[in-house]
Design an enzyme around this catalytic site. Structure first.
Site, PDB file in Angstrom:
ATOM      1  CG  LEU A  47      -2.052  -0.967   1.222  1.00  0.00           C
ATOM      2  CD1 LEU A  47      -2.856  -0.854   2.497  1.00  0.00           C
ATOM      3  CD2 LEU A  47      -2.964  -0.728   0.016  1.00  0.00           C
ATOM      4  N   GLY A  76      24.519  -6.901 -10.831  1.00  0.00           N
ATOM      5  CA  GLY A  76      23.962  -8.249 -10.739  1.00  0.00           C
ATOM      6  C   GLY A  76      24.989  -9.265 -10.280  1.00  0.00           C
ATOM      7  CB  CYS A 130      28.059  -2.978  -9.367  1.00  0.00           C
ATOM      8  SG  CYS A 130      28.896  -3.927  -8.083  1.00  0.00           S
ATOM      9  CG  LEU A 131      27.623  -8.045 -13.460  1.00  0.00           C
ATOM     10  CD1 LEU A 131      28.887  -8.862 -13.227  1.00  0.00           C
ATOM     11  CD2 LEU A 131      26.400  -8.969 -13.396  1.00  0.00           C
ATOM     12  CD  GLU A 166      29.754 -12.847  -9.881  1.00  0.00           C
ATOM     13  OE1 GLU A 166      30.244 -11.742 -10.215  1.00  0.00           O
ATOM     14  OE2 GLU A 166      28.611 -12.953  -9.407  1.00  0.00           O
ATOM     15  CG  HIS A 193      25.767  -0.236  -6.222  1.00  0.00           C
ATOM     16  ND1 HIS A 193      24.899  -0.894  -7.052  1.00  0.00           N
ATOM     17  CD2 HIS A 193      26.673  -1.143  -5.799  1.00  0.00           C
ATOM     18  CE1 HIS A 193      25.256  -2.174  -7.125  1.00  0.00           C
ATOM     19  NE2 HIS A 193      26.326  -2.346  -6.374  1.00  0.00           N
ATOM     20  CD  GLU A 245      22.800   1.871  -7.984  1.00  0.00           C
ATOM     21  OE1 GLU A 245      23.820   2.496  -8.354  1.00  0.00           O
ATOM     22  OE2 GLU A 245      22.766   0.625  -7.892  1.00  0.00           O
TER      23      GLU A 245
HETATM   24  N1  GLN Z   1      28.764  -9.920  -8.911  1.00  0.00           N
HETATM   25  C1  GLN Z   1      29.686  -8.825  -8.853  1.00  0.00           C
HETATM   26  C2  GLN Z   1      30.569  -8.881  -7.614  1.00  0.00           C
HETATM   27  O1  GLN Z   1      30.220  -9.499  -6.637  1.00  0.00           O
HETATM   28  C3  GLN Z   1      28.972  -7.496  -8.955  1.00  0.00           C
HETATM   29  C4  GLN Z   1      28.039  -7.205  -7.826  1.00  0.00           C
HETATM   30  C5  GLN Z   1      27.031  -6.143  -8.122  1.00  0.00           C
HETATM   31  O2  GLN Z   1      26.732  -5.822  -9.284  1.00  0.00           O
HETATM   32  N2  GLN Z   1      26.419  -5.592  -7.081  1.00  0.00           N
HETATM   33  O3  GLN Z   1      31.612  -8.301  -7.583  1.00  0.00           O
END
Ligand code: GLN
Length: 542
Positions: free
Chosen positions: A16, A355, A382-383, A406, A508, A510
C-alpha cells in the site's frame, strides 16, 4: 525537545506504500525544521535482505555504514536526504539473534526466555536506541507486513507496550485500502473496519488512518470510517493514486497530516513546512516536454522493484535536465547480435545493470560492444562496470577468453577477480565489500568533471574487482582507470576518454541520489544522453 515516536502499520493488503507515507511525513516534518529519522522492522527470519533474490524482495539497498537493507530505506533517503544506517532496518532474524546471543551469554540469569517479554523488549530497545541517541525529534517506525500476519505479532505487541509507556509522545498511523467495486460503482469501507478491529484486538488504537484508494473518498464516507474505527474525523486522510510518488508529501500536507501528528503528540508547531525546493522539482517535472530514452540492460526487467534506485536516479536526473524519462527495460538474457540494433539503436543512453552470476551476462557483452562501437552514452554499474572491462578485454585487447572469475573460475584472463579479502570467506550473508569507501578521481577525467571534485565517497556491494595486473594493458588500449580507492588501490571507475560518455563504476551511485540532491554522475550521463539525442535529430533532419 523530547523524542516523539510514530508507528506506521498496514492493513488489508501489502504494497500500500507504507514506506512512501512514512517518507512523506518525514519529509514534511524535516521541512518544518524537526530532526527526523525513519526505521523499518521487517518481520522475516533472514538477518537482512542481502541473501534474498530480487524476485523475493526487489532491490537490496545499501546504507553508508554497509548494511544490506530493505528498499524502503532508499525511499526514506530520497525523500529526506538523511543517511540511514544498520539501526534503521531490523528484521525478526536480528531480534532473535540478539536474544539468543544474550541467552547463551547467560544474561537472562536462568529465566525462561520468551516472546513476551524478551523478544518484545529487544524490539523496544531497537526502537528506543534511535531516540536515546538524542539526535532526533521524531522517530518514525514502519512495521512491515500486514496486521493479522503471524510474523508481525511480536512487533505489534511491542508497539502496544511502547504506546502505553510513551503516552502522548507516541502515536499510531494505520494505512489501509479502500477498494472500488466496479460492478457496484462503490468504494467499500468494510476491509478498513475489519483491519482496525484486528489492530484493536491486539490492544492498539490507531490515531490516524491513511486510506489508500484509487477514487476520491467523500467527507461523508470518511466520517463513517471515523465513527466505526474510533478515530477523529479529521484524522482520516486519503492517499489517492498519483502519477509520481514525489507528490505524496504535498497531498498529505493538504489534508493536514503533519499538523495532526504535531497536535496529537503535543508538539508546538514550528513554521509551516518550507517546500520551495521540493516544489521546484515538481514544477520541473510538470513542465518537461521533451523525452529522453534510456535503455536499462539487466536480467530482472520483469520485476518492477529490482532496479528501484537506478530508476529513481534516472528520473531525478531527467527531471533536473528538464526532460521526461522514458525508461526501456531490455532483457539481457534475450539480447543477441541479431536484435541488438533493433533494441538499442534508438536509445539516447544505456545503463548496464548490477547483478550476480552467469545468467544474462552474454547479453550485457552484446549490448556493451554495440554501445562502445556506436558511441552511445553508456553507464555500467558494479557488474555493469565489470562487464565493460571484460568486453573491452575480449574485443579490444584481443583476450578472447577474458572473464570474471565469478563466471569462469579457470579463465586464462581473469580481468575481474575475487578480492583478496574475500578469498577466505565462506558465509555469504553480510560479507561482501559493503558500504561507503573513499575514491580518488584522476583530475581531468570525465568522471572528475561530472563530480566537480576528485575526492568522493560512494557505496559498494561486491566481491570481485578489476584485476590490477591488467591495468597497463587497458590504459594503453584506451580504457582509463580514473577512480582509485586510496587505501587499497582498487580500481573503482573506468572510462573511455575518447567516447561521448562511457563510464563504469564499481560502486553504486544510485544509492545516494535524492530528490533534492540528484547524483552528479547520473546528471552528467543524462546531459550526454540528451545531447546525443539532439545530435542525431540534427543529422536526421539534414
Ligand atoms: N557480482 C559482482 C561482484 O560481486 C557485482 C556485484 C554487483 O553488481 N552488485 O563483484
Amino acid at each position: 525537545m523530547e523524542t516523539k515516536y510514530i508507528f506506521v502499520t498496514g492493513g488489508v493488503v501489502s504494497s500500500l506504500g507504507k514506506g512512501i507515507i512514512s517518507s512523506s511525513l518525514a519529509n514534511l516534518l524535516i521541512a518544518r525544521g524537526y530532526r527526523v529519522t525513519i526505521q523499518k522492522f521487517d518481520p522475516y527470519i533472514n538477518i537482512d535482505p542481502g541473501t534474498l533474490n530480487p524476485y523475493e524482495h526487489g532491490e537490496c539497498y545499501v546504507t553508508v555504514d554497509g548494511h544490506e537493507a530493505d528498499l524502503d530505506l532508499g525511499h526514506y533517503e530520497r525523500f529526506t536526504d538523511i543517511h540511514t544506517t544498520r539501526a534503521n532496518n531490523i528484521t525478526t532474524g536480528r531480534i532473535y539473534q540478539a536474544v539468543i546471543d544474550k541467552e547463551r551469554r547467560g544474561d537472562y540469569l536462568g529465566k525462561t526466555v520468551q516472546i513476551v517479554p524478551h523478544i518484545t523488549d529487544e524490539i523496544k530497545r531497537a526502537v528506543k536506541a534511535l531516540g536515546n541517541s538524542g539526535n532526533f525529534d521524531f522517530i518514525i517506525t514502519e512495521i512491515g507486513g500486514v496486521v493479522g500476519d503471524i510474523e508481525s505479532l511480536p512487533f505489534l505487541e511491542a508497539v502496544r507496550q511502547l504506546r502505553w509507556e510513551l503516552g502522548d509522545s507516541s502515536l499510531c498511523i494505520h494505512l489501509t485500502y479502500v477498494p472500488f467495486i466496479a460492478a457496484a460503482k462503490e468504494l467499500k469501507t468494510k476491509p478498513t473496519q475489519h483491519s482496525v478491529k484486528k489492530l484493536q484486538e491486539l490492544g492498539i488504537q490507531p490515531d490516524i488512518l491513511v486510506l489508500r484508494t484509487e477514487h476520491h473518498i467523500s467527507t461523508e464516507m470518511r466520517r463513517k470510517i471515523a465513527l466505526f474505527c474510533n478515530v477523529a474525523p479529521d484524522a482520516v486522510v486519503q492517499s489517492i493514486d498519483v502519477d509520481t510518488i514525489y507528490r505524496v508529501p504535498l497531498r498529505m500536507h493538504e489534508q493536514g497530516l503533519d499538523d495532526i501528528v504535531l497536535h496529537k503528540t503535543r508538539t508546538t508547531p514550528h513554521a509551516e513546512p518550507d517546500m520551495a525546493a521540493w516544489l521546484e522539482f515538481l514544477h520541473k517535472m510538470d513542465n518537461a516536454t521533451d523525452t529522453v530514452t534510456i535503455g536499462l540492460v539487466g536480467k530482472y526487467v520483469e520485476l518492477q522493484d529490482a532496479y528501484k534506485s537506478i530508476d529513481e536516479s534516472l528520473f531525478q536526473a531527467a527531471t533536473y535536465n528538464g526532460h521526461k524519462l522514458k525508461l526501456v527495460y531490455i532483457h539481457s538474457e534475450k539480447l543477441t547480435d541479431a536484435d541488438v540494433d533493433q533494441k538499442l539503436g534508438r536509445m539516447d543512453g544505456v545503463i548496464i545493470a548490477p547483478g550476480f552470476g552467469q545468467r544474462g551476462i552474454d547479453g550485457k557483452f552484446v549490448a556493451l560492444r554495440y554501445c562502445r562501437e556506436h558511441d552511445i552514452p553508456t553507464f555500467g554499474i558494479c557488474l555493469g562496470m565489470q562487464c565493460m572491462v571484460i568486453e573491452f578485454a575480449r574485443n579490444v585487447l584481443g583476450l578472447a577468453d577474458a572473464n570474471s572469475t565469478e563466471m569462469s573460475p579457470s579463465t586464462p584472463h581473469p580481468v575481474i577477480d575475487l578480492m583478496e579479502e574475500q578469498k577466505s570467506i565462506s558465509n555469504l550473508g553480510g560479507t561482501m565489500r559493503l558500504g561507503a569507501y573513499d575514491c580518488r578521481l584522476v583530475p581531468g577525467s570525465k568522471a572528475a568533471g561530472a563530480y566537480g571534485t576528485t575526492d568522493i565517497s560512494e557505496r559498494h556491494r561486491h566481491r570481485f574487482e578489476f584485476n590490477d595486473s591488467y591495468r597497463d594493458a587497458f590504459e594503453k588500449a584506451g580504457m582509463a582507470c580514473v577512480g582509485i580507492n586510496p587505501a587499497a588501490q582498487l580500481v573503482e571507475v573506468v572510462e573511455i576518454p575518447g567516447k561521448r560518455w562511457y563510464i563504469g563504476t564499481q560502486y553504486h551511485p544510485e544509492y545516494s541520489s535524492t530528490v533534492l540532491h540528484p547524483h552528479p554522475l547520473f546528471m552528467s550521463f543524462m546531459r550526454a544522453a540528451i545531447q546525443y539525442r539532439d545530435e542525431r535529430a540534427k543529422t536526421e533532419k539534414h
